[in-house]
Structure formats: C-alpha cells, structure tokens
Design a protein around this motif. Structure first.
Motif, PDB file in Angstrom:
ATOM      1  N   VAL A 138       0.823  -1.204   0.000  1.00 27.48           N
ATOM      2  CA  VAL A 138       0.000   0.000   0.000  1.00 27.48           C
ATOM      3  C   VAL A 138       0.861   1.260   0.000  1.00 27.48           C
ATOM      4  O   VAL A 138       0.538   2.260  -0.650  1.00 27.48           O
ATOM      5  CB  VAL A 138      -0.947  -0.014   1.223  1.00 27.48           C
ATOM      6  N   ASP A 139       2.001   1.204   0.707  1.00 27.15           N
ATOM      7  CA  ASP A 139       2.860   2.392   0.799  1.00 27.15           C
ATOM      8  C   ASP A 139       3.837   2.520  -0.362  1.00 27.15           C
ATOM      9  O   ASP A 139       4.673   3.426  -0.391  1.00 27.15           O
ATOM     10  CB  ASP A 139       3.616   2.405   2.129  1.00 27.15           C
ATOM     11  N   GLY A 140       3.765   1.615  -1.350  1.00 27.20           N
ATOM     12  CA  GLY A 140       4.606   1.722  -2.538  1.00 27.20           C
ATOM     13  C   GLY A 140       5.869   0.888  -2.520  1.00 27.20           C
ATOM     14  O   GLY A 140       6.664   0.962  -3.461  1.00 27.20           O
ATOM     15  N   THR A 141       6.063   0.077  -1.486  1.00 28.87           N
ATOM     16  CA  THR A 141       7.246  -0.784  -1.417  1.00 28.87           C
ATOM     17  C   THR A 141       7.111  -1.949  -2.391  1.00 28.87           C
ATOM     18  O   THR A 141       6.079  -2.620  -2.418  1.00 28.87           O
ATOM     19  CB  THR A 141       7.443  -1.329   0.009  1.00 28.87           C
ATOM     20  N   CYS A 142       8.134  -2.205  -3.193  1.00 27.18           N
ATOM     21  CA  CYS A 142       8.114  -3.319  -4.145  1.00 27.18           C
ATOM     22  C   CYS A 142       8.413  -4.630  -3.424  1.00 27.18           C
ATOM     23  O   CYS A 142       9.374  -4.716  -2.655  1.00 27.18           O
ATOM     24  CB  CYS A 142       9.122  -3.090  -5.262  1.00 27.18           C
ATOM     25  N   LEU A 143       7.613  -5.645  -3.694  1.00 25.89           N
ATOM     26  CA  LEU A 143       7.695  -6.903  -2.954  1.00 25.89           C
ATOM     27  C   LEU A 143       8.028  -8.104  -3.828  1.00 25.89           C
ATOM     28  O   LEU A 143       7.997  -9.234  -3.353  1.00 25.89           O
ATOM     29  CB  LEU A 143       6.356  -7.150  -2.233  1.00 25.89           C
ATOM     30  N   TYR A 216       1.527  -3.333  -9.058  1.00 26.31           N
ATOM     31  CA  TYR A 216       0.173  -3.754  -8.667  1.00 26.31           C
ATOM     32  C   TYR A 216       0.031  -3.599  -7.156  1.00 26.31           C
ATOM     33  O   TYR A 216       0.603  -4.350  -6.386  1.00 26.31           O
ATOM     34  CB  TYR A 216      -0.027  -5.202  -9.103  1.00 26.31           C
ATOM     35  N   ARG A 217      -0.758  -2.617  -6.748  1.00 25.60           N
ATOM     36  CA  ARG A 217      -0.845  -2.266  -5.338  1.00 25.60           C
ATOM     37  C   ARG A 217      -1.764  -3.213  -4.567  1.00 25.60           C
ATOM     38  O   ARG A 217      -2.892  -3.476  -4.976  1.00 25.60           O
ATOM     39  CB  ARG A 217      -1.356  -0.830  -5.170  1.00 25.60           C
ATOM     40  N   ARG A 218      -1.264  -3.701  -3.452  1.00 25.65           N
ATOM     41  CA  ARG A 218      -2.079  -4.542  -2.577  1.00 25.65           C
ATOM     42  C   ARG A 218      -3.165  -3.699  -1.903  1.00 25.65           C
ATOM     43  O   ARG A 218      -3.018  -2.506  -1.717  1.00 25.65           O
ATOM     44  CB  ARG A 218      -1.219  -5.192  -1.495  1.00 25.65           C
TER      45      ARG A 218
END
Length: 330
Positions: A138-143, A216-218
């Motif tokens: 949600v905060d833009g961190t790539c996972l 793709y944002r969670r």
C-alpha cells in the motif's frame, strides 16, 4: 471532456483508467499513464461516482496536463460497478488495442510501447496479451514479481478446463475486435479479466508477454482477504454469488458460440449450478431445498454450504485455529 494531441503515424492505443474512491493513489496512477512513451495514445479516465474527491483530482490533473496524449474524462452519475464502468470507458475509447489500468496501480512508462510493438511484430494475431506485474504494498514498497499464467500454452478451451489460468486484468491488453465479437461486458461483471482471457483462448488468440509492466498495489478494490470467521465466509459468498452466476452464464454463452466441446460446457454448467446452490442456501433461505434439489452439484460442496447456512457455529473451532495460524490471535 476531451484533451487531444495525437501522433497518427502509429496504431491508436487506448488506456482505460477506471477509478472509484482512490483519492490517495489516483494522481500516481494518472502520472503513470500520462508518462507513457508510446506516441499515439488516448487515455480514458472513467470514475464510477466516487464520493471521496477522486474525480476532483482527476479534473485538476487533466486541466493542467500539457503532454502529447489524448485524455477523455468521464464520471458516472451513479455507481455502475466494475463491468458497467469498463463498458462505459470502452464505449468512449477508439483504440485498436485497449489497455486496462486501475486507479491505484502504476504502469511502467514503456508498458504501452512494449506491448504494441510485440503485437505488431506478431502480425496483430493476438487478441489478448497478458503481462507480469510487480507486487507493491500500500505504501509503494516493491515486494517482488507476480507471474501470470503462460496463455500461449492454452490452445483450446479444453486446456482452460484442465487448468484455469491465473490472470490479472491490471496488466492485460486486448483488441477491440475481441471485445466487440462477444458483445462487450454487461453491468454486474466483476472478473472482466477472467472473461476476456476465456474469450481470447476460445479463439486461439491469447498470449503472455513475460515482462512486468505494472506496479500492482495490494489492498485494492478487488483484493482478496482471508476469511477469519464463518460469518465472513457467508458474507463473501453472498456478496459475489450474483456476479459469479452472471459470469459463468456469460462463459456458457461464449463457449457455445465458439463451438466448445461438451466437456467444457459441462464444466461451466456445473459452476453455474454451484452459484445457484449458494444463492438458494444463503440468500433465499432455502437450504434444505438446495441440499436435496441441486443434485448436479457435488454432495460435499452442498453439505459445506449447508453447514454455513444452518449451523455456522459448528465451524467455530476451525476458524479459531485459522486465526491463530494467520494472525497469532484467537
């Protein structure tokens, strides 16, 4: 409202950016579609009657935009839902190739150019091109990377039945000819990616370009949450059963029109009947009738839904241990 400046030397492509109550993320989504490197691009932004200021941000962004792309802006008077909003956006677009974008996702700048070039290099033969995605918090961190199914391996709907593909619409592009061939998407549809990939496979024209093109944002509108109680399962099943019934009915009609095998038709009819069973038990309050009447549906499935409808408290121990497993709390 239309803002235009196009390059007509290349095929016209369209991005449909669908939004609903995404005020915290929509500007980033707008920047990503406006920053596409492909030259002949129109961007249709269709807001589904947001109540949180999303549309005000869209208007402000587009009024200040002075880039090379065409912007077409729409706001629905009432909430049409996923299928209705997609249909409205597509009706306002003109591109040969249509890209899907969510109001909380971020497209890479080369997304459209990469896919259009692939489409042209392969002779425009594909009607749906799926790509991979980058998982983003949600905060833009790539996972990490999210890989969708290799649609090239699906040569017929029999393959689809054997192993239904994993697809995510936020990284798909499809042709107008595919959309028009099957009459578009009706109001009430939620899984538009599920339907369009099925249609493309039925024509032998689906492919996966194995490159990530979207962050793709969670936590989005279609994000799936694990149910931690029987009541949450009941609420989830009740909420989606009407749209699911509509979607399976659409696929039945699409499969029949495509000359699908009886094995495919039987598979689709079974899933349609499962949704009827759920609706009878959970929404129409006729669990006994469904238990003994929906004989096409597997008995184990009927019994499972019956327990949710009649005595969900029996499942309390199961969810007790599930909550401990996933949350560490009872």
């Amino acid at each position: 409202m239309v803002f235009t400046d196009t390059n007509e030397n290349m095929p016209l492509a369209s991005i449909i950016l669908v939004t609903y109550n995404q005020v915290a993320y929509v500007q980033e989504a707008l920047l990503s579609v406006a920053g596409q490197t492909y030259g002949n691009l129109e961007i249709v932004v269709s807001d589904d009657a947001s109540t949180d200021g999303t549309f005000d941000l869209i208007l402000e962004f587009c009024e200040q935009y002075d880039g090379p792309h065409t912007f077409i802006i729409n706001r629905n008077d009432v909430n049409l839902g996923v299928g209705g909003n997609y249909a409205k956006a597509v009706s306002l677009s003109h591109g040969e190739l249509v890209f899907v974008a969510g109001g909380d996702d971020v497209s890479l700048p080369s997304r459209v150019a990469l896919v259009v070039n692939f489409w042209l290099e392969t002779g425009r033969k594909f009607d749906l091109i799926a790509c991979h995605l980058i998982d983003m918090s949600v905060d833009g961190t790539c996972l990490g990377e999210i890989k969708v199914s290799n649609l090239s391996a699906y040569t017929s709907l029999n393959d689809w039945v054997d192993n239904p593909p994993h697809v995510i619409g936020a990284a798909q592009a499809w042709t107008r000819r595919l959309y028009d061939l099957f009459g578009g998407l009706p109001k009430g549809v939620v899984g538009e990616d599920f339907i369009l990939s099925f249609r493309a496979i039925s024509q032998g024209r689906a492919v996966t370009l194995p490159q990530p093109v979207v962050y793709y944002r969670r936590g989005g509108l279609t994000n799936k949450q694990k149910a931690m109680s029987a009541q949450q399962v009941i609420a989830g099943l009740s909420k989606k059963t009407k749209s699911s019934f509509l979607e399976w009915s659409l696929l039945l009609g699409d499969a029949e029109a495509s000359g699908a095998s009886e094995r495919v038709m039987s598979y689709l009819r079974l899933h349609q009947q499962r949704e009827i069973c759920i609706e009878e038990m959970l929404l129409n309050n006729r669990p006994w009738r469904a238990l003994f009447g929906c004989r096409e549906v597997d008995l184990a499935f009927r019994l499972r839904v019956f327990v949710y409808a009649v005595c969900p408290e029996l499942l309390a121990p199961l969810f007790f241990f599930k909550r401990i497993k996933y949350t560490g709390q009872a």
